[in-house]
Write an enzyme that holds these catalytic residues in place. Structure first.
Site, PDB file in Angstrom:
ATOM      1  CD  GLU A   1     -27.523  13.897  -7.977  1.00 12.79           C
ATOM      2  OE1 GLU A   1     -28.279  14.448  -7.158  1.00 12.79           O
ATOM      3  OE2 GLU A   1     -26.280  13.929  -7.881  1.00 12.79           O
TER       4      GLU A   1
ATOM      5  CG  ASN B   1     -31.314  12.819  -0.693  1.00 15.36           C
ATOM      6  OD1 ASN B   1     -31.097  12.862   0.519  1.00 15.36           O
ATOM      7  ND2 ASN B   1     -30.609  13.518  -1.566  1.00 15.36           N
TER       8      ASN B   1
ATOM      9  CG  HIS C   1     -26.876  14.436  -3.789  1.00 12.81           C
ATOM     10  ND1 HIS C   1     -27.060  15.785  -4.010  1.00 12.81           N
ATOM     11  CD2 HIS C   1     -28.077  13.850  -4.037  1.00 12.81           C
ATOM     12  CE1 HIS C   1     -28.315  15.997  -4.363  1.00 12.81           C
ATOM     13  NE2 HIS C   1     -28.952  14.851  -4.391  1.00 12.81           N
TER      14      HIS C   1
ATOM     15  CD  GLU D   1     -28.614  18.936  -2.780  1.00 12.35           C
ATOM     16  OE1 GLU D   1     -29.661  19.238  -3.357  1.00 12.35           O
ATOM     17  OE2 GLU D   1     -28.584  18.244  -1.742  1.00 12.35           O
TER      18      GLU D   1
ATOM     19  CE  LYS E   1     -32.007  16.726  -2.459  1.00 12.94           C
ATOM     20  NZ  LYS E   1     -31.961  17.695  -3.565  1.00 12.94           N
TER      21      LYS E   1
ATOM     22  N   GLY F   1     -34.475  21.025  -8.577  1.00 13.51           N
ATOM     23  CA  GLY F   1     -34.926  22.209  -7.862  1.00 13.51           C
ATOM     24  C   GLY F   1     -35.039  23.449  -8.720  1.00 13.51           C
TER      25      GLY F   1
ATOM     26  CB  SER G   1     -37.000  17.292 -10.413  1.00 14.88           C
ATOM     27  OG  SER G   1     -36.112  18.153  -9.735  1.00 14.88           O
TER      28      SER G   1
END
Length: 254
Positions: A170, A9, A98, A100, A11, A176, A216
């Protein structure tokens, strides 16, 4: 036997030229060094889809994915991209839900259910994301929180459609932040999700669904994570932006 999948991904990173260079490097490396049993998916920004699609369509185990889609077929929805548009540039996968998108754009489980159905109607494979924030994990409510996401967005699907969905777990607290879920934590959640699906559908159907880890994963931890019995690959963020790092993650998926 369920698929092993590693999806990158990207992003909102890279110029058009950067993306073509990265895609070309990954494709050549995968062709030279990776067992064809692993499906590699490049989930690019919208500006790259058409050009990267021309590169991936000739490579059997490298596929094109989008990072989002609209829940609408067409119309006056400025800035949105339909599933038909994605199919027209050879996309095969699309990330839906996702963390985000949920956090920054307030996407709800009900809205995501519409996106999943729309993707399936166009022959796209949804990579459906689910996961808990730090406060939920600290309150030890992660299992009911994440299973509710699955229930509200996926459990109206028929068995035939459910088989076509890929799930990505996730742990939002590990994205992050420099933190990574341990392999034990990843395996525990993946096992819970698979059993939750089995309870709604069947053990046989649950055994067919690929569940990816999306927290991650990097070259130095991917092999341990992917060795877990219910972890079928990864949805990779930062490490997907460097071709050699991404290749090492792909190679860890055995």
């Amino acid at each position: 036997m369920r698929k092993k999948i590693v999806a990158g991904n990207w992003k909102m990173n890279g110029t058009y030229e950067d993306g073509l260079k990265l895609a070309s490097e990954v494709i050549h490396m995968v062709q030279d060094e990776v067992n064809s049993d692993v499906e590699v998916v490049l989930c690019t920004p919208f500006i790259h889809l058409s050009s990267v699609g021309k590169l991936t369509k000739e490579v059997p185990n490298v596929h094109l994915g989008a990072q989002n889609c609209s829940e609408y077929t067409s119309g006056a929805y400025t800035g949105e991209v339909s599933v038909q548009m994605l199919r027209s540039v050879h996309a095969e996968y699309v990330i839906i839900g996702h963390s985000e998108r949920r956090e920054y754009f307030n996407e709800t489980n009900q809205q995501l259910a519409k996106k999943v159905a729309m993707a399936l109607s166009a022959g796209l494979t949804p990579i459906f994301c689910c996961g808990e924030p730090l406060q939920v994990r600290e309150a030890e409510q992660q299992y009911p929180y994440v299973t509710q996401q699955i229930t509200e967005s996926l459990f109206d699907l028929s068995e035939d459609d459910m088989k076509k969905v890929v799930i990505a777990y996730e742990p939002i607290w590990a994205i992050g932040t420099g933190r990574t879920a341990s392999s034990q934590q990843a395996q525990e959640m993946h096992k819970v999700l698979r059993q939750h699906i089995a309870n709604r559908y069947s053990e046989a159907l649950a055994a067919e669904i690929s569940i990816l880890y999306g927290g991650s994963a990097k070259p130095d931890n991917a092999e341990e994570l992917f060795a877990c019995p219910d972890v079928d690959g990864g949805l990779i963020g930062g490490a997907s932006l460097k071709s050699r790092d991404f290749l090492q993650v792909v190679k860890a998926c055995k």
